[in-house]
Design a protein around this motif. Structure first.
Motif, mmCIF file in Angstrom:
data_model
loop_
_atom_site.group_PDB
_atom_site.id
_atom_site.type_symbol
_atom_site.label_atom_id
_atom_site.label_comp_id
_atom_site.label_asym_id
_atom_site.label_seq_id
_atom_site.Cartn_x
_atom_site.Cartn_y
_atom_site.Cartn_z
ATOM 1 N N UNK A 1 12.497 16.823 3.363
ATOM 2 C CA UNK A 1 13.494 16.623 2.305
ATOM 3 C C UNK A 1 14.811 17.303 2.652
ATOM 4 N N UNK A 2 14.733 18.488 3.260
ATOM 5 C CA UNK A 2 15.962 19.207 3.636
ATOM 6 C C UNK A 2 16.712 18.482 4.739
ATOM 7 N N UNK A 3 16.000 17.742 5.597
ATOM 8 C CA UNK A 3 16.639 17.004 6.682
ATOM 9 C C UNK A 3 17.336 15.728 6.203
ATOM 10 N N UNK A 4 16.979 15.281 5.002
ATOM 11 C CA UNK A 4 17.569 14.046 4.479
ATOM 12 C C UNK A 4 19.055 14.264 4.225
ATOM 13 N N UNK A 5 19.865 13.473 4.892
ATOM 14 C CA UNK A 5 21.314 13.619 4.796
ATOM 15 C C UNK A 5 21.806 13.214 3.410
ATOM 16 N N UNK A 6 22.937 13.802 3.016
ATOM 17 C CA UNK A 6 23.566 13.382 1.779
ATOM 18 C C UNK A 6 24.091 11.965 1.958
ATOM 19 N N UNK B 1 6.949 5.965 -8.897
ATOM 20 C CA UNK B 1 6.250 4.852 -9.537
ATOM 21 C C UNK B 1 7.258 3.844 -10.091
ATOM 22 N N UNK B 2 8.299 4.347 -10.732
ATOM 23 C CA UNK B 2 9.317 3.459 -11.298
ATOM 24 C C UNK B 2 10.092 2.706 -10.232
ATOM 25 N N UNK B 3 10.497 3.404 -9.179
ATOM 26 C CA UNK B 3 11.269 2.746 -8.127
ATOM 27 C C UNK B 3 10.436 1.712 -7.372
ATOM 28 N N UNK B 4 9.153 1.985 -7.177
ATOM 29 C CA UNK B 4 8.313 1.001 -6.492
ATOM 30 C C UNK B 4 8.083 -0.225 -7.378
ATOM 31 N N UNK B 5 8.091 -0.034 -8.691
ATOM 32 C CA UNK B 5 7.996 -1.178 -9.605
ATOM 33 C C UNK B 5 9.249 -2.047 -9.469
ATOM 34 N N UNK B 6 10.409 -1.392 -9.484
ATOM 35 C CA UNK B 6 11.674 -2.116 -9.341
ATOM 36 C C UNK B 6 11.716 -2.864 -8.008
ATOM 37 N N UNK B 7 11.165 -2.232 -6.974
ATOM 38 C CA UNK B 7 11.175 -2.831 -5.636
ATOM 39 C C UNK B 7 10.137 -3.938 -5.468
ATOM 40 N N UNK C 1 0.805 -1.219 0.000
ATOM 41 C CA UNK C 1 0.000 0.000 0.000
ATOM 42 C C UNK C 1 0.841 1.273 0.000
ATOM 43 N N UNK C 2 2.130 1.167 0.297
ATOM 44 C CA UNK C 2 3.010 2.337 0.270
ATOM 45 C C UNK C 2 3.215 2.843 -1.153
ATOM 46 N N UNK C 3 2.854 2.041 -2.141
ATOM 47 C CA UNK C 3 2.946 2.449 -3.549
ATOM 48 C C UNK C 3 2.259 3.789 -3.783
ATOM 49 N N UNK C 4 1.056 3.956 -3.268
ATOM 50 C CA UNK C 4 0.268 5.151 -3.551
ATOM 51 C C UNK C 4 0.971 6.405 -3.044
ATOM 52 N N UNK C 5 1.511 6.342 -1.831
ATOM 53 C CA UNK C 5 2.223 7.488 -1.259
ATOM 54 C C UNK C 5 3.440 7.841 -2.115
ATOM 55 N N UNK C 6 4.204 6.834 -2.474
ATOM 56 C CA UNK C 6 5.411 7.059 -3.276
ATOM 57 C C UNK C 6 5.063 7.642 -4.645
ATOM 58 N N UNK C 7 4.034 7.108 -5.284
ATOM 59 C CA UNK C 7 3.651 7.581 -6.615
ATOM 60 C C UNK C 7 3.142 9.015 -6.570
ATOM 61 N N UNK C 8 2.362 9.346 -5.544
ATOM 62 C CA UNK C 8 1.814 10.695 -5.458
ATOM 63 C C UNK C 8 2.860 11.723 -5.042
ATOM 64 N N UNK C 9 3.766 11.349 -4.157
ATOM 65 C CA UNK C 9 4.737 12.334 -3.673
ATOM 66 C C UNK C 9 5.979 12.413 -4.542
ATOM 67 N N UNK C 10 6.305 11.337 -5.275
ATOM 68 C CA UNK C 10 7.538 11.338 -6.051
ATOM 69 C C UNK C 10 7.299 11.186 -7.542
ATOM 70 N N UNK C 11 6.032 11.131 -7.963
ATOM 71 C CA UNK C 11 5.706 11.092 -9.381
ATOM 72 C C UNK C 11 6.232 9.855 -10.086
ATOM 73 N N UNK C 12 6.707 10.054 -11.322
ATOM 74 C CA UNK C 12 7.141 8.922 -12.133
ATOM 75 C C UNK C 12 8.359 8.221 -11.532
ATOM 76 N N UNK C 13 9.210 8.961 -10.828
ATOM 77 C CA UNK C 13 10.370 8.328 -10.190
ATOM 78 C C UNK C 13 9.887 7.376 -9.093
#
Length: 160
Positions: free
Chosen positions: A138-143, A91-97, A77-89
């Motif tokens: 997003x700004x808190x995400x470390x490099x 959607x693509x990464x969740x497919x790979x996963x 079910x995390x697919x929907x959150x990822x697709x809506x917040x990260x768009x095609x990237x």
């Protein structure tokens, strides 16, 4: 435009390689993202998509059999959150996963691509509403050198 029926998962489908762990329980955010994604899918006019999740199926879009149709099997079910917040990237990464797969990936992408000019303003509006919360996160995400190298390899041909 939507119907709900119980259908079994297909016996033979091509499964993508799993990278991130598969989450089977939906969080509150995942459930809200599912509702938002279903609202967007309900607006499909140039094709249709059947979403199969938890043994239940819902069809969205045009009922015209002459238009393209794809069936998507949701495994997380995390697919929907990822697709809506990260768009095609997302959607693509969740497919790979392995969080979802489709009976005909090309047709699914074509259905979505046909609708982008109409649906992107809606999705961008949702992003503007969520950005006061997501932008600071997003700004808190470390490099991360490993993640950066992976992204560079994925997006740039460094072999020439």
């Amino acid at each position: 435009m939507t119907d709900s029926t119980n259908i079994p998962e297909p016996e033979q489908t091509v499964r993508p390689f799993r990278v991130r762990p598969l989450r089977r329980r939906a969080s509150t955010v995942d459930r809200a993202a599912r509702r938002a994604a279903f609202a967007l899918l309900a607006k499909l006019e140039r094709g249709s998509v059947t979403v199969v999740e938890g043994g239940k199926s819902r069809r969205f879009g045009a009922a015209d059999d002459t238009l393209p149709h794809a069936t998507v099997h949701v495994h997380s079910p995390a697919l929907y959150r990822e697709a809506l917040t990260r768009g095609s990237i997302g959607l693509g990464e969740t497919y790979i996963d392995g969080w979802w797969d489709a009976d005909d990936l090309t047709t699914f992408v074509r259905v979505l691509a046909r609708e982008l000019p109409r649906l992107d303003p809606i999705r961008n509006g949702l992003d503007r509403i969520a950005s006061p919360v997501t932008a600071p996160l997003r700004r808190l995400r470390r490099q991360d050198r490993h993640r950066d190298r992976k992204n560079i390899r994925a997006h740039y041909d460094l072999g020439n």
